[in-house]
Write a protein that holds these residues in place. Structure first.
Motif, mmCIF file in Angstrom:
data_model
loop_
_atom_site.group_PDB
_atom_site.id
_atom_site.type_symbol
_atom_site.label_atom_id
_atom_site.label_comp_id
_atom_site.label_asym_id
_atom_site.label_seq_id
_atom_site.Cartn_x
_atom_site.Cartn_y
_atom_site.Cartn_z
ATOM 1 N N UNK A 1 30.808 20.284 -31.253
ATOM 2 C CA UNK A 1 29.835 19.795 -32.234
ATOM 3 C C UNK A 1 29.221 20.967 -32.990
ATOM 4 N N UNK A 2 28.916 22.046 -32.284
ATOM 5 C CA UNK A 2 28.349 23.228 -32.919
ATOM 6 C C UNK A 2 29.319 23.815 -33.951
ATOM 7 N N UNK A 3 30.596 23.980 -33.579
ATOM 8 C CA UNK A 3 31.572 24.539 -34.510
ATOM 9 C C UNK A 3 31.790 23.623 -35.712
ATOM 10 N N UNK B 1 28.366 16.215 -4.409
ATOM 11 C CA UNK B 1 27.732 15.876 -5.678
ATOM 12 C C UNK B 1 27.867 17.025 -6.671
ATOM 13 N N UNK B 2 27.687 18.240 -6.179
ATOM 14 C CA UNK B 2 27.798 19.409 -7.056
ATOM 15 C C UNK B 2 29.179 19.484 -7.693
ATOM 16 N N UNK B 3 30.227 19.279 -6.904
ATOM 17 C CA UNK B 3 31.590 19.368 -7.437
ATOM 18 C C UNK B 3 31.835 18.310 -8.521
ATOM 19 N N UNK B 4 31.341 17.109 -8.303
ATOM 20 C CA UNK B 4 31.547 16.044 -9.286
ATOM 21 C C UNK B 4 30.720 16.272 -10.559
ATOM 22 N N UNK B 5 29.488 16.706 -10.383
ATOM 23 C CA UNK B 5 28.626 16.950 -11.535
ATOM 24 C C UNK B 5 29.076 18.191 -12.294
ATOM 25 N N UNK B 6 29.649 19.148 -11.586
ATOM 26 C CA UNK B 6 30.149 20.374 -12.222
ATOM 27 C C UNK B 6 31.201 20.036 -13.278
ATOM 28 N N UNK B 7 32.087 19.119 -12.964
ATOM 29 C CA UNK B 7 33.125 18.703 -13.912
ATOM 30 C C UNK B 7 32.500 18.019 -15.131
ATOM 31 N N UNK B 8 31.527 17.134 -14.892
ATOM 32 C CA UNK B 8 30.859 16.463 -16.001
ATOM 33 C C UNK B 8 30.094 17.462 -16.869
ATOM 34 N N UNK B 9 29.435 18.421 -16.236
ATOM 35 C CA UNK B 9 28.677 19.440 -16.971
ATOM 36 C C UNK B 9 29.618 20.290 -17.826
ATOM 37 N N UNK B 10 30.793 20.620 -17.300
ATOM 38 C CA UNK B 10 31.779 21.407 -18.056
ATOM 39 C C UNK B 10 32.183 20.671 -19.331
ATOM 40 N N UNK B 11 32.506 19.389 -19.228
ATOM 41 C CA UNK B 11 32.943 18.638 -20.400
ATOM 42 C C UNK B 11 31.789 18.404 -21.374
ATOM 43 N N UNK B 12 30.579 18.298 -20.856
ATOM 44 C CA UNK B 12 29.403 18.183 -21.713
ATOM 45 C C UNK B 12 29.223 19.458 -22.535
ATOM 46 N N UNK B 13 29.427 20.616 -21.922
ATOM 47 C CA UNK B 13 29.317 21.878 -22.641
ATOM 48 C C UNK B 13 30.430 22.035 -23.676
ATOM 49 N N UNK B 14 31.642 21.629 -23.331
ATOM 50 C CA UNK B 14 32.761 21.691 -24.278
ATOM 51 C C UNK B 14 32.455 20.809 -25.493
ATOM 52 N N UNK B 15 31.951 19.596 -25.251
ATOM 53 C CA UNK B 15 31.604 18.696 -26.348
ATOM 54 C C UNK B 15 30.539 19.326 -27.244
ATOM 55 N N UNK B 16 29.502 19.892 -26.650
ATOM 56 C CA UNK B 16 28.444 20.531 -27.436
ATOM 57 C C UNK B 16 28.972 21.710 -28.240
ATOM 58 N N UNK B 17 29.901 22.469 -27.681
ATOM 59 C CA UNK B 17 30.501 23.585 -28.399
ATOM 60 C C UNK B 17 31.300 23.095 -29.610
ATOM 61 N N UNK C 1 28.485 23.182 -42.681
ATOM 62 C CA UNK C 1 27.481 23.975 -43.388
ATOM 63 C C UNK C 1 28.143 24.990 -44.320
ATOM 64 N N UNK C 2 29.219 25.624 -43.858
ATOM 65 C CA UNK C 2 29.930 26.592 -44.698
ATOM 66 C C UNK C 2 30.526 25.908 -45.925
ATOM 67 N N UNK C 3 31.096 24.728 -45.744
ATOM 68 C CA UNK C 3 31.651 23.989 -46.876
ATOM 69 C C UNK C 3 30.547 23.632 -47.866
ATOM 70 N N UNK C 4 29.401 23.196 -47.340
ATOM 71 C CA UNK C 4 28.286 22.866 -48.236
ATOM 72 C C UNK C 4 27.787 24.087 -48.993
ATOM 73 N N UNK C 5 27.691 25.226 -48.307
ATOM 74 C CA UNK C 5 27.203 26.435 -48.968
ATOM 75 C C UNK C 5 28.156 26.925 -50.053
ATOM 76 N N UNK C 6 29.420 26.641 -49.901
ATOM 77 C CA UNK C 6 30.402 27.010 -50.918
ATOM 78 C C UNK C 6 30.431 25.966 -52.039
ATOM 79 N N UNK C 7 30.419 24.695 -51.666
ATOM 80 C CA UNK C 7 30.632 23.632 -52.640
ATOM 81 C C UNK C 7 29.400 23.310 -53.471
ATOM 82 N N UNK C 8 28.219 23.327 -52.871
ATOM 83 C CA UNK C 8 27.025 22.873 -53.587
ATOM 84 C C UNK C 8 26.736 23.676 -54.851
#
Length: 95
Positions: free
Chosen positions: A51-53, A33-49, A59-66
């Motif tokens: 989204x963050x970027x 279970x750990x091995x299978x969930x580890x892969x899902x957790x990795x892709x979940x973290x990549x997705x969140x990263x 936000x940078x575009x808004x701060x320049x454009x507004x």
């Protein structure tokens, strides 16, 4: 129960946090279970990263454009898609 994303156990059907699986990675009953969930957790973290970027870029575009929009200055290179979009927003909201 600890906060955070819950991952469904592929073999048992129950849901647990990443910390639960991580603490049982050496347990023979949970290693699959750990091995299978580890892969899902990795892709979940990549997705969140990603989204963050994307959020930081937006936000940078808004701060320049507004401020430029509010001062009726040229925001982007004339003729580009974003410039056309800004012109559309000006007509819609700042008439």
């Amino acid at each position: 129960m600890a906060s955070g994303k819950l991952y469904e156990s592929p073999t048992r059907g129950s849901e647990h946090t990443w910390d639960f699986y991580k603490s049982r990675k050496n347990n023979p009953n949970w290693v699959d279970d750990y091995q299978l969930v580890k892969r899902e957790h990795f892709w979940y973290q990549i997705f969140n990263l990603l989204v963050f970027f994307d959020s930081m870029e937006f936000l940078a575009i808004l701060l320049i454009a507004f401020p430029r929009i509010m001062n009726n200055q040229q925001v982007f290179i004339p003729g580009c898609f974003l410039d056309s979009f800004v012109q559309f927003l000006r007509k819609m909201f700042f008439m």
